[in-house]
Design a protein around this motif. Structure first.
Motif, PDB file in Angstrom:
ATOM      1  N   ASN A 148       0.817  -1.207   0.000  1.00 47.00           N
ATOM      2  CA  ASN A 148       0.000   0.000   0.000  1.00 47.00           C
ATOM      3  C   ASN A 148       0.857   1.266   0.000  1.00 47.00           C
ATOM      4  O   ASN A 148       0.517   2.254  -0.657  1.00 47.00           O
ATOM      5  CB  ASN A 148      -0.935  -0.002   1.216  1.00 47.00           C
ATOM      6  N   ALA A 150       3.693   1.668  -1.367  1.00 48.81           N
ATOM      7  CA  ALA A 150       4.163   1.857  -2.745  1.00 48.81           C
ATOM      8  C   ALA A 150       3.019   2.350  -3.635  1.00 48.81           C
ATOM      9  O   ALA A 150       3.188   3.262  -4.449  1.00 48.81           O
ATOM     10  CB  ALA A 150       4.740   0.552  -3.284  1.00 48.81           C
ATOM     11  N   ALA A 151       1.834   1.767  -3.465  1.00 52.38           N
ATOM     12  CA  ALA A 151       0.696   2.120  -4.330  1.00 52.38           C
ATOM     13  C   ALA A 151       0.296   3.575  -4.164  1.00 52.38           C
ATOM     14  O   ALA A 151      -0.162   4.206  -5.124  1.00 52.38           O
ATOM     15  CB  ALA A 151      -0.500   1.213  -4.025  1.00 52.38           C
ATOM     16  N   PHE A 152       0.460   4.118  -2.954  1.00 56.45           N
ATOM     17  CA  PHE A 152      -0.016   5.478  -2.709  1.00 56.45           C
ATOM     18  C   PHE A 152       1.115   6.491  -2.586  1.00 56.45           C
ATOM     19  O   PHE A 152       0.949   7.556  -2.004  1.00 56.45           O
ATOM     20  CB  PHE A 152      -0.952   5.492  -1.491  1.00 56.45           C
TER      21      PHE A 152
END
Lengths: 277, 277
Positions: A148, A150-152
């Motif tokens: 998460n 990394a995703a955000f």
């Protein structure tokens, strides 16, 4: 056309060249000289990206199921020639790794000692989102938090000394390899860690079901840190009393959210507030 | 003071009274006459709540590690007297269940056939949030979706026929028992399912990384359904072209979010928009 990477066949499960892969399900290499095991093509690709990128992460050797090797030529070509690639037939792989490896893709890596927390924080940009955690010992949850982060668009993950090592095999897999590319530190007590973040100019928001501010309403700050505790006990009172607190509204008659999911909601909210995405 | 519940000791792993618990790791009871296995105290408590609550769920028998039984008196007293409670020592439990049961708490339940989708939708309130899913075959993800649906006040979960059964042992455990209390249906194609939701007055929002509207900006509707697809392929084009689409902003250079986490962010956003929480 990438020239085919040279591969060495392994026919004996007791071959010393692949000794580190033996029985990886029963033991865990992490903590032993910083070594870790990467599984699957996605994580192998992340390892290739991290190798030699100045993060102190290197690939040491690769072990593949024979019928997977040809299809991985592109990824293998990303590793320097001095990283040996071994291959073996399915029965040999099963005997080596102690269980049926559905993916047939394994690599051994090594990470230098994590950078000291202060050094990590100094190297971050003036505008940064950091995910901090206290007491997270479940490998799935640690992996989900890195994925998460990394995703955000977070800049780093910082863990107190009571969190598990994110380089554990399962945490690494659940993170889809993000542990290898996301800067992180793991040291000291949660209060020392949050003190260092505050000193480095981070606005600190501790997550709690009883937090004061709804997470989607937190004020954006150039440097902002979100702090997650365990699902059962949550963050220590000494943390909740010293820093801003935020809640994720949820049905009152239930156990709290899974901490991985909660980190996703918090990171999404902070990233939207900071207009990172 | 609750009177202690009568318990029957099992000393032979082959005792026919606990035959359904044998080797539960290797096989799965779901789909065999609607039976399911509940593990752990939290799920046992949810089973007690669901038993006889008119949802078509009943407990059939309970098997406990002997040294756990006394501590569970409160939960056991919630079950009617005709639900037998068996107990056994650790070596017997291990021999029965085929692996070391750390929690030592197992129950066998049965669920009547799920209600037809149209009947389920008719029974929902005029103001309702529904989570719909297509093709989710991973037990962890299905379990996470039910946990999140419960946490954010959804009224039901509807699954197309390509989703796995949420009563699988691991899905039930990951849902923290929410599968037993959250109304759900699982039938038909995704397009038939969404057609039924539209006919029942639901505004339908299909999640996709390329969705038109950022999830935190979707318009509230009295009846609102969120639709999740798989992490790899996502929702079919026929779904994305016919209904509203919403995205969760995320870093472009990564795999998409885990679908369990994505469902949490979408449900949180919809619950906030609808002021459910």
């Amino acid at each position: 056309m990438t020239p085919a990477r040279e591969r060495t066949e392994i026919t004996d499960p007791d071959d010393p060249r692949i000794a580190e892969f033996r029985h990886i399900r029963e033991r865990d290499l992490t903590g032993r000289e910083g070594r870790f095991v990467a599984e699957g093509t996605v994580v192998l690709r992340m390892l290739a990206a991290a190798h030699g990128a100045g993060r102190g992460i290197r690939a040491e050797k690769i072990l593949l199921l024979r019928n997977r090797a040809a299809g991985l030529a592109d990824i293998l070509s990303l590793f320097p020639a001095d990283v040996p690639v071994y291959e073996a037939e399915a029965p040999v792989i099963d005997a080596i790794a102690g269980f049926h490896l559905h993916r047939g893709v394994l690599a051994l890596g090594v990470r230098d000692a994590a950078p000291p927390l202060m050094e990590l924080l100094r190297a971050l940009p003036d505008d940064a989102l950091v995910l901090a955690a206290c007491g997270i010992s479940n490998h799935d949850n640690i992996g989900a938090m890195f994925r998460n982060a990394a995703a955000f668009g977070a800049s780093a993950v910082v863990l107190d000394e009571t969190c598990c090592d994110p380089l554990y095999r399962k945490a690494l897999r659940v993170s889809v390899g993000s542990v290898l590319t996301m800067p992180f530190a793991r040291e000291g007590s949660i209060l020392d860690m949050l003190g260092a973040l505050a000193e480095a100019g981070f606005a600190i928001w501790a997550l709690s079901p009883k937090g004061e501010t709804e997470i989607r309403d937190i004020a954006p700050s150039p440097r902002l840190a979100l702090v997650m505790g365990t699902e059962g006990e949550g963050l220590p009172p000494a943390v909740l009393s010293r820093f801003h607190t935020a809640r994720i509204a949820q049905s009152p008659d239930l156990d709290s959210l899974n901490v991985g999911t909660a980190s996703g909601i918090a990171l999404y909210s902070a990233a939207m507030a900071k207009r990172i995405l």
